[in-house]
Motif scaffolding. Structure first.
Motif, mmCIF file in Angstrom:
data_model
loop_
_atom_site.group_PDB
_atom_site.id
_atom_site.type_symbol
_atom_site.label_atom_id
_atom_site.label_comp_id
_atom_site.label_asym_id
_atom_site.label_seq_id
_atom_site.Cartn_x
_atom_site.Cartn_y
_atom_site.Cartn_z
ATOM 1 N N ALA A 276 23.155 44.280 22.918
ATOM 2 C CA ALA A 276 24.412 44.123 22.193
ATOM 3 C C ALA A 276 25.101 42.837 22.629
ATOM 4 N N LEU A 277 25.463 42.005 21.658
ATOM 5 C CA LEU A 277 26.240 40.794 21.921
ATOM 6 C C LEU A 277 27.717 41.158 21.766
ATOM 7 N N GLY A 278 28.482 41.003 22.845
ATOM 8 C CA GLY A 278 29.875 41.399 22.793
ATOM 9 C C GLY A 278 30.807 40.391 23.425
ATOM 10 N N ASN A 279 31.925 40.145 22.754
ATOM 11 C CA ASN A 279 32.964 39.233 23.242
ATOM 12 C C ASN A 279 34.139 39.348 22.293
ATOM 13 N N GLU A 280 35.356 39.471 22.819
ATOM 14 C CA GLU A 280 36.527 39.596 21.953
ATOM 15 C C GLU A 280 37.198 38.265 21.672
ATOM 16 N N LYS A 281 36.534 37.158 21.997
ATOM 17 C CA LYS A 281 37.020 35.832 21.639
ATOM 18 C C LYS A 281 36.087 35.227 20.606
ATOM 19 N N GLY A 282 36.641 34.467 19.690
ATOM 20 C CA GLY A 282 35.820 33.802 18.695
ATOM 21 C C GLY A 282 35.374 32.432 19.181
ATOM 22 N N GLY A 283 34.373 31.882 18.495
ATOM 23 C CA GLY A 283 33.951 30.516 18.773
ATOM 24 C C GLY A 283 33.148 30.326 20.033
ATOM 25 N N LYS B 143 28.483 33.462 19.770
ATOM 26 C CA LYS B 143 27.902 34.801 19.888
ATOM 27 C C LYS B 143 26.821 35.040 18.839
ATOM 28 N N SER B 144 27.118 34.759 17.591
ATOM 29 C CA SER B 144 26.145 35.004 16.525
ATOM 30 C C SER B 144 24.968 34.045 16.615
ATOM 31 N N THR B 145 25.229 32.779 16.964
ATOM 32 C CA THR B 145 24.141 31.816 17.138
ATOM 33 C C THR B 145 23.207 32.272 18.252
ATOM 34 N N THR B 146 23.785 32.756 19.351
ATOM 35 C CA THR B 146 22.980 33.266 20.456
ATOM 36 C C THR B 146 22.191 34.489 20.022
ATOM 37 N N ALA B 147 22.834 35.407 19.281
ATOM 38 C CA ALA B 147 22.158 36.616 18.818
ATOM 39 C C ALA B 147 20.952 36.283 17.951
ATOM 40 N N VAL B 148 21.138 35.373 16.995
ATOM 41 C CA VAL B 148 20.046 35.018 16.088
ATOM 42 C C VAL B 148 18.910 34.349 16.847
ATOM 43 N N HIS B 149 19.240 33.453 17.758
ATOM 44 C CA HIS B 149 18.180 32.773 18.516
ATOM 45 C C HIS B 149 17.403 33.756 19.397
ATOM 46 N N ILE B 150 18.083 34.736 19.992
ATOM 47 C CA ILE B 150 17.372 35.749 20.768
ATOM 48 C C ILE B 150 16.458 36.563 19.858
ATOM 49 N N GLY B 151 17.006 36.986 18.706
ATOM 50 C CA GLY B 151 16.221 37.788 17.779
ATOM 51 C C GLY B 151 15.000 37.057 17.256
ATOM 52 N N THR C 263 27.326 38.692 26.940
ATOM 53 C CA THR C 263 28.663 38.196 26.618
ATOM 54 C C THR C 263 28.685 36.678 26.742
ATOM 55 N N PRO C 264 28.563 35.972 25.609
ATOM 56 C CA PRO C 264 28.657 34.507 25.677
ATOM 57 C C PRO C 264 30.109 34.076 25.855
ATOM 58 N N ILE C 265 30.326 33.090 26.722
ATOM 59 C CA ILE C 265 31.650 32.493 26.854
ATOM 60 C C ILE C 265 31.483 30.977 26.881
ATOM 61 N N ASN C 266 32.478 30.273 26.348
ATOM 62 C CA ASN C 266 32.504 28.831 26.541
ATOM 63 C C ASN C 266 32.832 28.558 28.005
ATOM 64 N N LEU D 85 39.762 29.204 29.828
ATOM 65 C CA LEU D 85 40.354 29.850 28.661
ATOM 66 C C LEU D 85 39.517 31.060 28.259
ATOM 67 N N ASP D 86 38.200 30.892 28.272
ATOM 68 C CA ASP D 86 37.314 32.005 27.944
ATOM 69 C C ASP D 86 37.084 32.921 29.140
#
Length: 270
Positions: free
Chosen positions: A16-23, A26-34, A129-132, A136-137
Motif C-alpha cells: 500500500a502506498l500511503g501519504n496524506e500530502k500531495g505532490g 506517490k502514484s509515480t512510485t506505485a506505477v513504477h513498482i507495479g 510512504t514517499p516523502i519529498n 515540510l514533508d
C-alpha cells in the motif's frame, strides 16, 4: 522472464502506498513498482482508491493506449478504481479475497485520511510512504526542533501507522514492513539532505520504519505520464539518455530495498 514466486501458497503480498500530502510522487512510485514487478514476471494487480484524480488508473490507461497505438508489448498490471462510499470497504475486501491468483496487489491510496484508506493500510504487508526530501514533508511523520532539527516526537501519520500495525498484529499476527521513501533527492542541498537523513534515522528507531532513497527530481517522470511509460520500457523510449540510465539504477535500488518476497538480484534484466 520467470520470476521466483513468493513462498506463500495462495497468499498475495499487499503493498500500500500511503501519504496524506500531495505532490510526493506517490502514484509515480506505485506505477513504477507495479511495472517493475510485471517486467520481472510476477503476476501483479493495482487498485486506485482515489476515484476523483485516478492518477494511477489514468497512467495505466495511457500505457495501454500507447502500446496499442505503437504496436508494443508493455507488461502492464491489471487495475481497477474503487470509489469511496458505503460499499467501498466491502469492494476492497472482495478484491483482496479474489487476489489469491496473483503475487502482488499494489494499492495507491488517496492523499487524505478516510475509512477506505485505513482499511487498505490495515491489510498491507508493506506500506510505502514517499516523502519529498524536506522538513515540510517530514512533518507528516515527525516533529523537529526548529533550532537543532532534533526529533521531538512522532507525527500524526506515524501514530496512525503504529495503530494500524498493532491492530494487524492482534488480528492475524501479521507483520507490516513500513518503508519511508525519500523522493526528489537533490545533491544541490547537501546540508538539508544530511539533516533530513539524521532526523529519519532518529525517528525510525522510535516508530519502526525503514527509509530508502527513491526517485530523484527528473523531468523524465513528468514526460512519461501521457504515454504511460516507465524507466523499464527501454524499447519504447526513443530518446534513451544518460539521465535514464541513472534513474533506472535508482529504481532498481528502490525495488531491491523493499525486500519483497520472491525478488532476487536477477529478477529484473538490465
Amino acid at each position: 522472464m520467470n520470476a521466483e514466486r513468493p513462498n506463500r501458497a495462495g497468499a498475495v503480498h499487499v503493498i500500500a502506498l500511503g501519504n496524506e500530502k500531495g505532490g510526493t510522487g506517490k502514484s509515480t512510485t506505485a506505477v513504477h513498482i507495479g511495472v517493475a514487478l510485471a517486467h520481472a514476471g510476477f503476476r501483479v494487480a493495482m487498485l486506485d482508491l482515489d476515484s476523483r484524480q485516478r492518477t494511477t488508473a489514468r497512467y495505466l490507461e495511457n500505457r495501454a493506449a500507447y502500446a496499442a497505438q505503437k504496436g508494443l508489448v508493455l507488461p502492464t498490471p491489471d487495475h481497477i478504481t474503487i470509489a469511496e462510499g458505503p460499499q467501498a470497504e466491502a469492494q476492497l475486501a472482495l478484491r483482496l479475497q479474489q487476489a489469491a491468483t496473483i503475487d502482488f496487489l499494489i494499492i495507491d491510496t488517496p492523499g487524505r485520511d478516510s475509512p477506505l484508506t485505513r482499511a487498505a493500510l490495515a491489510r498491507a504487508d508493506t506500506i510505502v510512504t514517499p516523502i519529498n526530501d524536506s522538513f515540510l514533508d517530514f512533518d507528516l511523520i515527525g516533529d523537529v526542533d526548529p533550532e537543532t532539527f532534533a526529533v521531538r516526537k512522532p507525527g500524526f501519520y506515524s501514530a496512525l501507522i503504529w495503530e494500524l500495525r498493532q491492530a494487524r498484529a492482534r488480528h492475524d499476527g501479521g507483520r507490516v514492513d513500513w518503508v519511508v521513501v525519500r523522493n526528489r533527492l537533490s545533491t544541490l542541498e547537501a546540508r538539508n539532505m544530511k539533516r533530513v537523513g539524521a532526523a529519519l534515522q532518529a525517528l525510525s528507531g522510535r516508530v519502526g520504519f525503514r527509509h530508502l532513497p527513491g526517485l530523484s527530481e527528473r523531468v523524465i517522470y513528468r514526460e512519461f505520464f501521457p504515454r504511460g511509460l516507465t524507466l523499464l520500457d527501454r524499447s519504447a523510449l526513443e530518446d534513451f539518455s544518460i539521465s535514464h540510465v541513472g534513474a533506472r539504477a535508482e529504481l532498481r535500488a528502490l525495488i531491491a530495498g523493499l525486500n519483497l518476497p520472491g525478488w532476487t538480484g536477477q529478477s529484473l534484466a538490465a
